[in-house]
Design a protein around this motif. Sequence first.
Motif, PDB file in Angstrom:
ATOM      1  N   ALA A 163      55.180 -99.964 -14.365  1.00  0.00           N
ATOM      2  CA  ALA A 163      56.712 -99.516 -14.455  1.00  0.00           C
ATOM      3  C   ALA A 163      56.923 -99.737 -13.031  1.00  0.00           C
ATOM      4  CB  ALA A 163      56.917 -98.059 -14.677  1.00  0.00           C
ATOM      5  N   THR A 164      56.050 -99.343 -12.143  1.00  0.00           N
ATOM      6  CA  THR A 164      56.539 -99.553 -10.610  1.00  0.00           C
ATOM      7  C   THR A 164      56.731-100.972 -10.078  1.00  0.00           C
ATOM      8  OG1 THR A 164      54.174 -99.351 -10.018  1.00  0.00           O
ATOM      9  CG2 THR A 164      55.462 -97.099  -9.775  1.00  0.00           C
ATOM     10  N   LEU A 165      56.317-101.824 -10.949  1.00  0.00           N
ATOM     11  CA  LEU A 165      56.493-103.218 -10.501  1.00  0.00           C
ATOM     12  C   LEU A 165      57.858-103.618 -10.952  1.00  0.00           C
ATOM     13  CD1 LEU A 165      52.993-104.667 -12.111  1.00  0.00           C
ATOM     14  CD2 LEU A 165      53.657-104.111  -9.643  1.00  0.00           C
ATOM     15  N   VAL A 166      58.526-103.047 -11.723  1.00  0.00           N
ATOM     16  CA  VAL A 166      60.108-103.337 -11.966  1.00  0.00           C
ATOM     17  C   VAL A 166      61.022-102.562 -11.169  1.00  0.00           C
ATOM     18  CG1 VAL A 166      61.727-103.359 -13.964  1.00  0.00           C
ATOM     19  CG2 VAL A 166      59.214-103.522 -14.363  1.00  0.00           C
ATOM     20  N   PRO A 167      62.022-103.346 -10.375  1.00  0.00           N
ATOM     21  CA  PRO A 167      63.004-102.455  -9.698  1.00  0.00           C
ATOM     22  C   PRO A 167      63.474-101.543 -10.263  1.00  0.00           C
ATOM     23  CG  PRO A 167      63.385-104.656  -9.359  1.00  0.00           C
ATOM     24  CD  PRO A 167      62.505-104.688 -10.706  1.00  0.00           C
ATOM     25  N   THR A 168      63.932-100.553  -9.522  1.00  0.00           N
ATOM     26  CA  THR A 168      64.459 -99.172 -10.057  1.00  0.00           C
ATOM     27  C   THR A 168      66.200 -99.401  -9.939  1.00  0.00           C
ATOM     28  OG1 THR A 168      62.925 -97.686  -9.120  1.00  0.00           O
ATOM     29  CG2 THR A 168      64.964 -96.561  -9.829  1.00  0.00           C
ATOM     30  N   PRO A 169      66.962 -99.306 -10.948  1.00  0.00           N
ATOM     31  CA  PRO A 169      68.251 -99.520 -11.138  1.00  0.00           C
ATOM     32  C   PRO A 169      69.038 -98.219 -10.326  1.00  0.00           C
ATOM     33  CG  PRO A 169      67.780 -98.994 -13.189  1.00  0.00           C
ATOM     34  CD  PRO A 169      66.489 -99.364 -12.402  1.00  0.00           C
ATOM     35  N   LEU A 170      69.759 -98.495  -9.163  1.00  0.00           N
ATOM     36  CA  LEU A 170      70.321 -97.084  -8.358  1.00  0.00           C
ATOM     37  C   LEU A 170      71.598 -96.922  -8.753  1.00  0.00           C
ATOM     38  CD1 LEU A 170      68.655 -97.822  -4.874  1.00  0.00           C
ATOM     39  CD2 LEU A 170      67.699 -96.421  -6.901  1.00  0.00           C
ATOM     40  N   LEU A 171      72.633 -97.737  -8.745  1.00  0.00           N
ATOM     41  CA  LEU A 171      73.755 -97.615  -9.049  1.00  0.00           C
ATOM     42  C   LEU A 171      74.612 -98.972  -9.167  1.00  0.00           C
ATOM     43  CD1 LEU A 171      75.514 -98.044  -6.210  1.00  0.00           C
ATOM     44  CD2 LEU A 171      74.704 -95.919  -5.507  1.00  0.00           C
ATOM     45  N   THR A 172      75.820 -98.683  -9.834  1.00  0.00           N
ATOM     46  CA  THR A 172      76.710 -99.807 -10.028  1.00  0.00           C
ATOM     47  C   THR A 172      78.297 -99.273  -9.584  1.00  0.00           C
ATOM     48  OG1 THR A 172      77.372 -99.495 -12.054  1.00  0.00           O
ATOM     49  CG2 THR A 172      75.633-100.645 -11.987  1.00  0.00           C
ATOM     50  N   GLY A 173      79.218-100.526  -8.973  1.00  0.00           N
ATOM     51  CA  GLY A 173      80.282 -99.933  -8.823  1.00  0.00           C
ATOM     52  C   GLY A 173      81.236-101.052  -8.770  1.00  0.00           C
ATOM     53  N   THR A 174      82.558-100.709  -8.313  1.00  0.00           N
ATOM     54  CA  THR A 174      83.501-101.988  -8.125  1.00  0.00           C
ATOM     55  C   THR A 174      84.148-101.569  -6.679  1.00  0.00           C
ATOM     56  OG1 THR A 174      83.907-102.194 -10.308  1.00  0.00           O
ATOM     57  CG2 THR A 174      85.542-102.958  -8.879  1.00  0.00           C
ATOM     58  N   LEU A 175      84.239-102.325  -5.758  1.00  0.00           N
ATOM     59  CA  LEU A 175      85.057-102.331  -4.403  1.00  0.00           C
ATOM     60  C   LEU A 175      85.773-103.494  -4.389  1.00  0.00           C
ATOM     61  CD1 LEU A 175      85.029-100.970  -1.671  1.00  0.00           C
ATOM     62  CD2 LEU A 175      83.150-102.322  -0.888  1.00  0.00           C
ATOM     63  N   LYS A 176      87.248-103.161  -4.270  1.00  0.00           N
ATOM     64  CA  LYS A 176      88.201-104.076  -4.161  1.00  0.00           C
ATOM     65  C   LYS A 176      88.142-105.193  -5.203  1.00  0.00           C
ATOM     66  CE  LYS A 176      88.754-103.498   0.962  1.00  0.00           C
ATOM     67  NZ  LYS A 176      88.601-104.248   2.253  1.00  0.00           N
ATOM     68  N   GLY A 177      88.194-104.581  -6.347  1.00  0.00           N
ATOM     69  CA  GLY A 177      87.831-105.623  -7.755  1.00  0.00           C
ATOM     70  C   GLY A 177      86.558-106.160  -7.661  1.00  0.00           C
ATOM     71  N   HIS A 178      85.423-105.966  -6.982  1.00  0.00           N
ATOM     72  CA  HIS A 178      84.377-106.924  -6.944  1.00  0.00           C
ATOM     73  C   HIS A 178      83.371-105.857  -7.709  1.00  0.00           C
ATOM     74  CE1 HIS A 178      86.853-109.497  -4.383  1.00  0.00           C
ATOM     75  NE2 HIS A 178      86.262-110.445  -5.085  1.00  0.00           N
ATOM     76  N   LYS A 179      82.476-106.309  -8.303  1.00  0.00           N
ATOM     77  CA  LYS A 179      81.486-105.460  -9.065  1.00  0.00           C
ATOM     78  C   LYS A 179      80.129-105.633  -8.033  1.00  0.00           C
ATOM     79  CE  LYS A 179      82.630-105.875 -14.060  1.00  0.00           C
ATOM     80  NZ  LYS A 179      82.512-106.855 -15.304  1.00  0.00           N
ATOM     81  N   TYR A 180      79.508-104.684  -8.154  1.00  0.00           N
ATOM     82  CA  TYR A 180      78.072-104.866  -7.392  1.00  0.00           C
ATOM     83  C   TYR A 180      77.234-103.883  -7.873  1.00  0.00           C
ATOM     84  CZ  TYR A 180      79.368-100.041  -5.163  1.00  0.00           C
ATOM     85  OH  TYR A 180      79.567 -98.845  -5.108  1.00  0.00           O
ATOM     86  N   TYR A 181      75.911-104.276  -7.880  1.00  0.00           N
ATOM     87  CA  TYR A 181      74.750-103.790  -8.591  1.00  0.00           C
ATOM     88  C   TYR A 181      73.832-103.503  -7.546  1.00  0.00           C
ATOM     89  CZ  TYR A 181      77.214-105.702 -12.444  1.00  0.00           C
ATOM     90  OH  TYR A 181      78.035-105.827 -13.666  1.00  0.00           O
ATOM     91  N   ALA A 182      73.451-102.162  -7.453  1.00  0.00           N
ATOM     92  CA  ALA A 182      72.378-101.896  -6.320  1.00  0.00           C
ATOM     93  C   ALA A 182      70.858-101.473  -6.955  1.00  0.00           C
ATOM     94  CB  ALA A 182      72.795-100.815  -5.303  1.00  0.00           C
TER      95      ALA A 182
END
Length: 672
Positions: free
Chosen positions: A428-447
Motif C-alpha cells: 500500500a505504501t507504494l501507492v501515493p496517498t491522496p490528500l485533498l482536492t479543491g478549486t481555485l479561481k475556477g481551476h481544479k487541483y488534486y494534491a
Amino acid sequence: MTEYCCPCCLGELQADSGGVTCGQCRKVYRERDGIPLFAENKEFYYGELPQEKMALLIKEAAEKGWQPAFQELLKLLPEHKKAEISQYAMDGTRAAWKYLLDLKPGGKALDFGCGWSNISVCLSRSFGEVYGMDLTWERLKFLSMKAKALGRKNIKTILGGDTPHFPFKDNFFDLVVLNGVLEWVPESRKGDPREVQKALLKEIRRILKPDGQLYVGIENRVGFLYFMGQPEDHTGLPFGSLMPRPLQNIYSKVKRGRPYRTYIYSKSGYQKLMRESGFPEVKLYSPVPDYRDFHQIIDLAPGAKQDLNPFFDTAKFKHKVKHRLYGSHTFNPSFSIVGSQSNTNSLVADLTAELGERLHSDARSYRLAKYLVSRTNNVILIYEARKEKIEPLVVKLPLNERADERTANHALAIGAVRDCLSEQPELATLVPTPLLTGTLKGHKYYAEAKLSGESGDQLGLRPRVADRLMGEAFEFITNLHLTTGKKYQVDEAIAKQQWGNALEKIIGLAREAELKDFFRALGDYLDRQLRGKSVNLVRTHGDFWLGNLLAKPPRSKLTGVIDWDISQTAGWPLLDLWHLVGYTMKLRRNNISLGKMYLEIIWPADFSNNFSGKINQYQKELALPDELLPPLKVCYWLNYLSEYMEYFLYVDSYWERENLHQVRDFLAKTVL
C-alpha cells in the motif's frame, strides 16, 4: 462591434447598416463572415501552409466539421509538415504557462497572433472572454469554427494588428499574450526595430488594466543552440543572433537580400526592453526545451532553486552538458516573460499558500520545486517542504476536460488501491496517498503525497537493474489483481467498457471505409469470444511500464507506482503484466514500435523464461483458460491503439503503417 474603438484614432464607433463608422475620422469597418475587419491590409496572409490549402480546410470544415477536415488536410501534407502543423493545431499544452499568471475567471484576455487557436482555446477555460486577434483571416476563421464545435462561446475573433492602435479602449484587458509575435512586428512596420517593439508594448500597456499582465514567449538571443550552429529561428542564418546588430544587418542583406529586423534579446535585454516600455515588474522563466513545445518551466528568479527534470540520457558527457545548459539562466534557448505594472500573484503562488493553509495552517509550508507539463494535458507541480516533518507534495492541474476526467479518476483510484491493499501495508505504501482536492479561481487541483525515487525509465535499461525492478513491480501488480479479482459475466455494460468504447473511438478516427469495416468485424469477433463468459476482472493500472514506476538507485528498489489515471475498477486481467514485460523488451530492442512489440512479443508471449513462468502461474491463480488469451490480446491492442491513435493518425505515416496496418493485416488473417 460597438464594443471596439477605432484602431487609427481611438475614436468612438457608431453602428450603421454595413458595420461601424468612426465618429472622429469617419473610417468604416466591416465584417467578413462574422469576423470584424480592423486591419489596414485585409488581404494579408501568413501561415505554415499555402493559402489555397487553408481555404480548402475552411471549406471542408464547414461541411464535415473542423476535426475530420483537419485530418484530411494532414494526409495531403509532406511528412516533415504533418507533425509541425498537428502540434500547432492540436497540442493542448501550448498555454500550459498560464498557471504562472494571475488568472481571473471573469476577466478578459487577448491572444494577439492567435494562429492555430490552441492558446485561445486553453485560455477560454480561465477567463470570461478571450479575443483572438490575427492578421490572417483564414486562421481566425479556423479558430471560430473550432471554438463553436467545442462549445466555447466566450471566444471572439478580430482581424487586426497592423494599425497604429489596437481596436480596444483603455484598461480593457486583464491579460495580453504575445507568443512568438514580438520579434515579427518590425517586419510589417517602419522604423528602428527596437523602437517599433517598444511602441507595441506601450500600446499593450494602454489596453491593459492597471493590474493586468503581459505574457511573451520568445527566443533567447544567446541561447546555447545558436552557439552550436543552429540557424537563427527567424532569419535561418547560423550564428546571426550572436553578432552585433550592425553586423547582423549586413549579414542578412548579403545572405537574404533584406535587412535584419526580427530583434530578439538576452535575459537582461528583455528586462530592459520591458521596463522601458512601462512594465517595471518582469518575471522570467525558461520553458524547456522551447517556448513552443515544452515539458517543464523553470523559474529564473533569484532564489527559486528549481532543477531541470532529465529528458535524455545524462550518463553521456555531451548530454550532461546539454542538460546543464537547458537549465541555465543565461544560455537557455527561450523565455516565457510575464510583465506587469505592479506586482501580482500567480495562480501557482495562491495555490501554494492555500495548500499550506489547508494542510498545515501555515501558508509558507511549501516551496515550488518543479513546474512540469505532461502529454496528458496536466501541469504537475512538485512541492518541497519548508519545515521539518512535512512531506513533499505532487499537485496536478488539468488543462482541458479530458485531463479533468483522467485526473479525477487517478485521485479516486489511488485511494481505492490503498484500501484494497490495506492488509498488505508494504504494498500500500507504494501507492501515493491522496490528500485533498479543491478549486481555485475556477481551476481544479488534486494534491497527493510525493513518493521517493526516480522514474524507472531514467535508471537505464541494464538488464539486471531493469529485471530487479520489474520483478518487484510484477509482485505488486499480481498481488493487487489477486486481491481484487472478482467473477463477472461479460454482459453489455462490460463489453462496452472493455472494448466497445475503444472501438467506437477508433472507428470515429478512422477515415477509410475499409478500415472501419475491419474494426466492426473485430468487435463482432470479441462479442462471439467473450460475451456470456465468466471471467475474473481486476483493479487495473492501465499503463503499467517502467516510466510509471519509481525506484531508488543504486539497487533500483521499487518505491512507488504512479499515474493511475486510466485505472479501471473491473478490468481485464493479464494486460498490465503484458504491458510491463512487453514495453521493457520494446525499449531494449532499440525502442521498436508498439505494433512490432505486439506482433513479436505480446502475441507469441515471447517473454523470458523467468517471466513466462510467473505469468503462467498468475493465469492459473485467476482461472484464465487458454482460449481467452487471443481475445484478451485483441483487447490489449485496441486499448492502447485508442490512446495513441488520436495523436499520431495522419500525422506520422510510419506510425500508421507500423502500429495500425501491420497489426490489422495480422489479425485479419489470424482471428477473423
